[in-house]
Design a protein around this motif. Structure first.
Motif, short mmCIF file in Angstrom:
data_model
loop_
_atom_site.label_atom_id
_atom_site.label_comp_id
_atom_site.label_asym_id
_atom_site.label_seq_id
_atom_site.Cartn_x
_atom_site.Cartn_y
_atom_site.Cartn_z
N ASN A 173 34.56 10.90 63.15
CA ASN A 173 35.26 10.06 62.17
C ASN A 173 35.39 8.61 62.62
O ASN A 173 35.99 7.80 61.91
CB ASN A 173 36.66 10.64 61.89
N ILE A 174 34.83 8.26 63.76
CA ILE A 174 34.96 6.90 64.28
C ILE A 174 34.28 5.87 63.37
O ILE A 174 34.73 4.73 63.26
CB ILE A 174 34.43 6.79 65.73
N VAL A 202 39.16 8.76 69.58
CA VAL A 202 38.53 8.76 70.90
C VAL A 202 39.11 9.90 71.73
O VAL A 202 40.31 10.19 71.67
CB VAL A 202 38.77 7.42 71.63
N ILE A 203 38.24 10.57 72.49
CA ILE A 203 38.67 11.63 73.41
C ILE A 203 38.55 11.12 74.83
O ILE A 203 37.45 10.82 75.30
CB ILE A 203 37.82 12.89 73.24
N THR A 204 39.67 10.98 75.51
CA THR A 204 39.66 10.53 76.90
C THR A 204 39.30 11.70 77.80
O THR A 204 40.01 12.70 77.85
CB THR A 204 41.03 9.97 77.30
N MET A 217 37.72 18.28 65.38
CA MET A 217 37.36 17.98 64.00
C MET A 217 37.65 19.17 63.07
O MET A 217 38.06 18.99 61.93
CB MET A 217 35.89 17.58 63.90
N ALA A 218 37.46 20.38 63.57
CA ALA A 218 37.79 21.57 62.77
C ALA A 218 39.30 21.68 62.56
O ALA A 218 39.76 22.11 61.51
CB ALA A 218 37.26 22.83 63.45
N ASN A 241 41.68 12.14 56.55
CA ASN A 241 40.76 11.02 56.34
C ASN A 241 41.54 9.72 56.32
O ASN A 241 42.76 9.69 56.10
CB ASN A 241 39.97 11.19 55.04
N PHE A 242 40.84 8.62 56.55
CA PHE A 242 41.49 7.32 56.72
C PHE A 242 42.02 6.74 55.41
O PHE A 242 42.96 5.95 55.41
CB PHE A 242 40.53 6.35 57.40
#
Length: 387
Positions: free
Chosen positions: A98-99, A223-225, A371-372, A378-379
């Protein structure tokens, strides 16, 4: 088609993680995104062979055999990117699909910088033998609330100065954030760098405070750190250990030569972040903010993490009473937080509102799971709220 978003990744000798990131971005199948890899590894045969075997239209790969500092390699990564918006991550980090929607939302709402909801993935090689709760192969996240609020970077900077740069709070970071390129360019043209300090993330974040007109904190993960055995160039993974500047191989000589006199010459996050933050204030010609720096809080927090080196902090402190006050304050605060989290964890699989999912094998599986979990988010549904 003009690239909307650049994901820039400076890397060195960490292909184990980088390969997963390449495959993750490739799985998005978006022509609005580019993955810019800036490689300073000792030998790049392994990754060039890997890239030659597959077809990765989103990848732009650059290699330099010249030894570069972290900031130098990071500068090169941004300079080689072309997107209207830029996201800086490490090779053990990841981003959500979704980025691209997030970058579109920023453009539609004229937002310069965003900080998204925190998500952490602990790789399998995370040093679990020193952890009682065994976080390896675990993703930790919060359920999104589909809302955002605006943040004043200068006010955030003052908050961070008040605690001696011991936490990033909501500073406008390029690292794990998204920044409009025109804002980054304002930083670069001052002295031909985006990262005017030993720590790229902190020095860039402080610099951006003076150029961002509109910053948003969004409660959607983007973002996934990633946290691995090699996270942070050794800053974060060696708890209890310290290194002198001269024993760190990935910082350039100018950082060593120009280190702030009232900060111990030790490469450790409790000192690296404030030193880099102060360097950034000098770089953007706003030295007047340095007077708000709380050195005693910094020394007290260092002492919490490094009790066996408490003499170093005590000797540098200019106000011993303030130092002792902050030390006691932090001991009580940290003890209460740990106790609270342990109590919560006894009853539910979360602490401080965070959820966790175990047995996640890599960053790709982490992104798929996330994401699931937020499939209907949504934005366009983001609701503004006042802080």
């Amino acid at each position: 088609m003009k690239t909307l978003l650049s994901i820039v990744v400076p890397t060195k000798n960490r292909y184990k993680y980088l390969k997963h990131l390449i495959n993750l971005i490739d799985s998005f199948k978006s022509d609005e995104i580019e993955l810019v890899i800036q490689d300073n590894s000792d030998n790049n045969d392994e990754i060039t062979q890997y890239l030659n075997v597959g077809i990765y239209p989103n990848v732009k790969y650059f290699y330099s055999s010249e030894k570069l500092s972290m900031s130098g390699n990071s500068d090169a990564a941004v300079l080689n990117s072309r997107g209207e918006y830029v996201c800086f991550i490490g090779d053990d980090d990841g981003v959500c699909r979704n980025i691209v929607d997030c970058a579109r939302w920023m453009k539609e709402n004229d937002i310069d910088i965003i900080k998204s909801s925190k998500v952490v993935y602990y790789w399998e090689d995370y040093n679990k033998k020193n952890l009682r709760d065994n976080l390896s192969q675990t993703i930790v996240y919060k359920q999104p609330k589909i809302q955002y609020y605006n943040s004043d970077p200068i006010l955030e900077l003052k908050k961070v100065l008040k605690i001696g740069f011991q936490d990033k709070l909501n500073l406008p970071f390029l690292y794990t954030g998204i920044v409009k390129r025109s804002v980054l360019d304002e930083v670069y043209k001052i002295g031909n760098t985006y990262f005017p300090g030993g720590s790229p993330d902190m020095s860039n974040g402080v610099s951006l405070c003076f150029f961002a007109k509109k910053m948003a904190i969004i409660d959607i993960p983007v973002v996934i750190t990633g946290i691995s055995n090699m996270t942070g160039g050794g800053i974060l993974r060696r708890k209890g250990e310290i290194s002198t500047l001269e024993n760190v191989g990935f910082i350039n000589q100018s950082v060593i030569d120009n280190w702030e006199n009232n900060i111990p010459r030790i490469w450790e996050a409790r000192f690296v972040w404030p030193e880099s933050g102060i360097k950034a204030l000098r770089y953007v010609h706003h030295e007047e903010f340095i007077s708000e720096m709380n050195y005693d809080y910094m020394f007290a927090n260092f002492s919490i993490y490094h009790l066996k080196n408490i003499k170093i902090a005590f000797s540098y402190s200019q106000d011993k009473l303030k130092y002792i006050y902050h030390l006691i304050q932090l001991l009580i605060k940290n003890s209460c937080r740990v106790l609270k989290n342990k109590i919560v964890a006894l009853f539910v699989n979360r602490a401080n509102g965070y959820m966790r999912q175990d047995h996640i094998t890599d960053i790709i599986e982490a992104e798929n799971f996330l994401m699931a979990t937020i499939d209907n988010v949504n934005f366009k549904s983001l609701v503004f709220r006042k802080k």
